[in-house]
Design an enzyme around this catalytic site. Structure first.
Site, PDB file in Angstrom:
ATOM      1  N   CYS A 179       0.846  -1.198   0.000  1.00 42.69           N
ATOM      2  CA  CYS A 179       0.000   0.000   0.000  1.00 42.69           C
ATOM      3  C   CYS A 179       0.883   1.251   0.000  1.00 42.69           C
ATOM      4  CB  CYS A 179      -0.930   0.015   1.209  1.00 42.69           C
ATOM      5  SG  CYS A 179      -0.090   0.324   2.771  1.00 42.69           S
ATOM      6  N   CYS A 199       3.609   1.580   2.638  1.00 40.86           N
ATOM      7  CA  CYS A 199       4.858   0.868   2.319  1.00 40.86           C
ATOM      8  C   CYS A 199       5.729   1.730   1.416  1.00 40.86           C
ATOM      9  CB  CYS A 199       4.552  -0.450   1.619  1.00 40.86           C
ATOM     10  SG  CYS A 199       3.534  -1.597   2.564  1.00 40.86           S
ATOM     11  N   ASP A 224       9.412  27.939 -32.376  1.00 42.95           N
ATOM     12  CA  ASP A 224      10.469  28.233 -33.326  1.00 42.95           C
ATOM     13  C   ASP A 224       9.855  28.147 -34.728  1.00 42.95           C
ATOM     14  OD1 ASP A 224      13.162  28.544 -34.337  1.00 42.95           O
ATOM     15  OD2 ASP A 224      13.057  26.429 -34.879  1.00 42.95           O
ATOM     16  N   ASP A 245      13.212  22.375 -32.623  1.00 44.55           N
ATOM     17  CA  ASP A 245      13.756  21.121 -33.139  1.00 44.55           C
ATOM     18  C   ASP A 245      15.258  21.150 -33.357  1.00 44.55           C
ATOM     19  OD1 ASP A 245      13.797  22.847 -35.340  1.00 44.55           O
ATOM     20  OD2 ASP A 245      13.636  21.180 -36.748  1.00 44.55           O
ATOM     21  N   ASP A 280      17.950  25.646 -30.403  1.00 44.88           N
ATOM     22  CA  ASP A 280      16.771  25.795 -29.548  1.00 44.88           C
ATOM     23  C   ASP A 280      16.994  25.212 -28.150  1.00 44.88           C
ATOM     24  OD1 ASP A 280      15.219  26.941 -31.613  1.00 44.88           O
ATOM     25  OD2 ASP A 280      14.775  24.961 -32.425  1.00 44.88           O
TER      26      ASP A 280
END
Length: 923
Positions: free
Chosen positions: A11, A14, A443, A669, A673
């Site tokens: 649970c 724990c 971008d 990408d 960047d």
């Protein structure tokens, strides 16, 4: 992050215990434990042995994942993860449940069936109440032995000072059993004394059936929970099953089928139609249509030919291909995706911290409440049996598991949904925070646009057909290496044009080309170049300017001094970009385009995409500064919600008031960047971008389409909403259930709760939470119908030299005066005052061959790769590149760097050092 498998947890208590124990180990900087996957992620310098020892001392087991070495490590690691995610628990629980129910039915017949409804028993049980009590006790003991795990785990955790859910079950069942044993012994005394009234009274005090029923019902709940938890990892397991097991490699000209872990980088392998591609590679021979749905979610096959990249686990659908392995083992795209999803499951969302804190103290508090409840009812004059029943009801109805599972199950399902659709969230934090962004910065090149120039328009001169114009241009450009030439060549190939051989090809000064075809002179180039060679009619001249105003590059062509027409080339926007921008705006998100391109091209692209703001002429390091300044802007008071204004009021404010910053996502990408992706609250790397960009991002979009950005935000919002629902149910259930079990409502409404019904409620609570999380599998991430619009942040971002950035509504206005300094640029000028005072060396380079904004970017990038410069600006109209640096540049190296990109370098002049500031944004 090092990954471990943890055993013995039952649970949330724990989970909290393991986290607490490992966090105390010297050298551990962070620890995150997942009850859902029984895994643990640890960061720091602590040794695996010390971490495993800490887990064992806390009363649980642990082993390190992926501890194997060598070439087989990746395949073994995936196999280990598959084994860890397999549902080993449900079969065991099912066997326990069947056995428990069998004995429980007999027990219920003796207790409730005979006593309440008079069902018949063998004759020797007549008036032999002690015998009936003994049978009930034996049956209860058998059921308790079958479910001994509750007692072993519960009392073991209690011994270690970290009681868990099993402790509550064990205490409730043990209390029922021990009280019933006491009543049985008292019955024997009464029967010896001949007090049959006392015998019947003690007979009614038996709770053997409650002790057994509690264990059986909790087992039912555990089994339902285990089955549901197994389904939450279906997406991850399906990814692992995609991992190929063998490959057909070519060695010494002979095809051999080998295990996947024996494939090395550089090996040549073949794939036939219908087979899975075993590792990442590049096609050497052949062509095919490849189904990449396993990695990108895109069902339409992608055509592949020589030189194209292929990925492991994708399916070759048509042709025979021969490939060279480029990434094997744990370096393949599939392995990286599996690792990313697994790592995300091992992290915690910030919203889970509240539940974790409550779970850590939940069980001790419940035990305390149960003891107090029993004592209070005894003091109120109730019987021991009544008071004990109330205390046991409190123990068995309380459920810490629902609290512990509320967040991780939703995170796991949300991550799986994203992975199936090509959206990868690196951490639980990124999955939670993505849906909270208020500004998305895009971008331009490769994000909004395709990143490659394409032919957009053909405008032939009078008396010339489009076919003739394109045919002559196609022939002239075939020997050129210029990016714009490649666009015309690609367009010609699409039209399946013949490519006649030209002679005397020359790249002329002033952005022009010349060649001879069938003894006819062909010329091509910019408007300025062609005007220097022939007379350009006013109609074509105006058309060329019109193309330029729309961000396109007009290329003019002539044959023997006669103008053939204009071919316009541009970096076109992706088909889905305008729709993606509209979806973001409909969500209440402000969309900004940030680019290093010139102002005219940027405004044209921004207008086509429909963004709210355009900021052009920004250097790579400038992108990071713009993101930082947007984040530091305070949300205007009028745009704060009522709750936000209340929290920022003097009633709740302590000490210095904290500004509410704007949440920003950056989508890019490229390598340039990466700083901006890191600075943003959420960095999103789109498509097959640079590895550096992907490493810097929080979210990775496998496909190069912008529409996945609103889809990621939509999925994040849905996941967060699901977590809120789960947490509400978990808290609401316990807040309502515990007072009912304790008998709070008995004096008012007379409501009581039998411990067996409490156990039934507890068994279903976790199942309800997990089932609610599984609803996310039905969520349609591209459906805009349920998008909720947040209040847009009302800020004015300023751009070039302090001028307000161009908005979609203002795109026809003139740029404001450069003397105005407000917003982002004003902050930058203030914060970068020291930089403006630095001494700079200005180098001016005459460059021939630049014809558009993309050419400018190519030259700028070539200079940045060769030197550490503060600023580089190219102007294709003037044919110059200006560079600011702290020291004089090596002219030979500078010339070589630019000419390597396909351009011609003329005069290079270096100015004297001067104390000179420069703006972050340039025109």
């Amino acid at each position: 992050m090092d990954q471990y498998t943890v055993t013995g947890m039952s649970c949330a208590a724990c989970q909290a215990r393991v986290e607490k124990a490992v966090s105390k180990v010297a050298g551990v900087t962070s620890c995150s434990v997942s009850l859902l996957t029984n895994s643990m992620g640890v960061e720091g310098t602590a040794s695996p042995e010390a971490i495993i020892r800490a887990v064992q001392e806390a009363g649980y087991g642990a082993s390190q994942k992926g501890a194997s070495a060598g070439n087989a490590r990746a395949s073994q690691s995936i196999a280990e993860q598959e084994a860890a995610l397999e549902d080993h628990e449900t079969p065991v629980l099912k066997r326990r449940l069947i056995a428990s129910v069998g004995f429980l039915l007999v027990l219920m017949y003796f207790s409730m069936g005979h006593m309440m409804w008079g069902w018949p028993l063998p004759a020797w049980f007549d008036d032999n109440h002690v015998a009936m009590g003994l049978v009930q006790m034996l049956l209860a003991i058998i059921i308790m032995v079958i479910n001994q795990k509750f007692f072993i785990s519960g009392f073991k955790s209690l011994w270690h000072g970290s009681p868990n859910m099993d402790t509550l079950v064990a205490l409730g069942s043990s209390a029922s059993f021990l009280w019933s044993v006491y009543a049985l012994f008292m019955m024997t005394r009464a029967q010896v004394d001949g007090d049959m009234e006392a015998v019947m009274t003690y007979m009614m005090e038996f709770y053997f059936e409650s002790a057994a029923m509690i264990l059986t019902l909790i087992t039912v709940g555990k089994m339902l929970e285990a089955r549901s938890k197994g389904r939450t990892t279906d997406a991850l397991k399906s990814l692992m099953k995609l991992a190929p097991k063998t490959a057909v490699v070519v060695k010494n000209g002979v095809e051999q089928t080998v295990p996947i872990d024996q494939v090395q980088k550089g090996d040549v392998f073949v794939v036939r139609p219908g087979e899975n591609i075993p590792v990442d590679g590049v096609i050497l021979d052949g062509s095919s249509a490849v189904n990449e749905a396993a990695l990108t979610g895109e069902s339409i096959p992608v055509d592949k030919t020589v030189g194209d990249l292929v990925s492991a686990a994708t399916v070759n659908q048509s042709g025979f291909i021969r490939c060279e392995a480029t990434r094997v083992g744990e370096d393949t795209t599939l392995s990286q995706i599996i690792k990313m999803v697994s790592d995300a499951a091992a992290t915690k969302a910030p919203i889970a911290k509240i539940a974790d804190k409550v779970s850590g103290v939940f069980v001790p508090i419940v035990i305390t409440i149960a003891v107090i409840t029993t004592i209070v009812w005894l003091l109120a004059g109730k019987t021991v049996a009544f008071a004990l029943a109330r205390g046991i009801s409190v123990l068995v109805i309380s459920c810490p598991c629902a609290l512990g599972l509320a967040t991780p199950v939703a995170i796991m399902v949300g991550n799986g949904m994203g992975a199936k659709n090509g959206i990868l969230f690196k951490t639980a934090v990124s999955l939670e925070e993505t849906g909270k962004v208020q500004v998305v910065v895009l971008d331009k090149t490769g994000t909004i646009t395709s990143g490659e120039p394409k032919v957009t328009d053909l405008f032939p001169a009078d008396g010339v057909t489009e076919q003739d114009l394109l045919a002559y241009a196609y022939a002239l450009e075939q020997k050129s290496e210029h990016p714009l030439a490649k666009a015309i060549l690609a367009y010609g190939k699409e039209r399946q044009l013949d490519c006649p051989e030209v002679s005397d090809f020359q790249a002329l000064p002033g952005n022009g080309l010349s060649a001879v075809l069938d003894q006819e002179e062909l010329l091509g180039g910019s408007l300025k170049f062609i005007q220097s060679q022939v007379t350009v009619p006013r109609r074509l001249e105006e058309k060329a300017y019109a193309f330029a105003e729309r961000g396109k590059t007009p290329l003019l062509f002539t044959k023997n001094g006669k103008l053939l027409g204009i071919i316009a080339v541009a970096d076109v926007i992706k088909e889905d970009s305008p729709q993606a921008v509209r979806e973001l705006q409909d969500m209440g998100i402000r969309v900004v385009m940030l680019t290093g391109d010139n102002e005219r091209t940027a405004k044209a692209i921004g207008a086509q995409a429909g963004v709210d703001e355009v900021i052009a002429g920004v250097l790579p390091d400038g992108k990071e500064r713009v993101i930082r300044q947007i984040k530091e802007m305070e949300v205007p008071e009028g745009r704060k919600s009522g709750i936000q204004r209340l929290l920022h009021s003097s009633i709740f404010r302590r000490g210095k008031e904290e500004k509410q910053q704007i949440r920003v996502a950056m989508v890019g990408d490229g390598i340039n960047d990466a700083p901006a992706l890191t600075r943003a609250d959420i960095g999103i790397a789109i498509g097959a971008g640079a590895d550096v960009a992907i490493d810097a991002a929080d979210v990775v979009l496998m496909k190069s389409r912008l529409s996945d950005v609103p889809a990621a935000i939509r999925l994040s919002r849905a996941t967060l909403r699901n977590i809120h629902e789960n947490l509400f149910w978990a808290f609401f259930y316990n807040v309502i259930g515990i007072p009912l079990a304790a008998g709070v409502w008995i004096p008012i409404f007379g409501w009581t709760l039998n411990p067996m019904f409490g156990a039934a409620a507890m068994s279903l609570s976790s199942f309800c939470v997990v089932s609610n999380a599984l609803r996310l599998n039905l969520f349609r991430i591209r459906d805009t119908g349920r998008d909720r619009k947040i209040k847009p942040v009302d800020i004015k971002i300023t751009g070039i030299n302090g001028n307000a950035s161009e908005t979609a509504q203002d795109k026809t206005e003139q740029m404001r005066s450069s003397d105005t300094h407000t917003g982002v640029s004003d902050h930058i000028n203030q914060n970068e005052s020291e930089m403006e005072e630095m001494e700079m060396v200005k180098t001016t380079v005459k460059v021939d061959g630049m014809m558009c904004g993309m050419c400018e970017n190519h030259v700028n990038e070539a200079v940045r790769k060769a030197f550490e410069v503060k600023k580089v600006t190219s102007n294709h109209s003037k044919g110059i590149t200006e560079i600011l640096s702290e020291a004089a540049l090596d002219e030979a190296k500078l010339r070589a760097a630019i000419e390597e990109g396909g351009y011609k370098v003329g005069e290079i002049t270096t100015g004297d050092q001067e104390k000179k500031g420069f703006s972050l944004f340039h025109k």
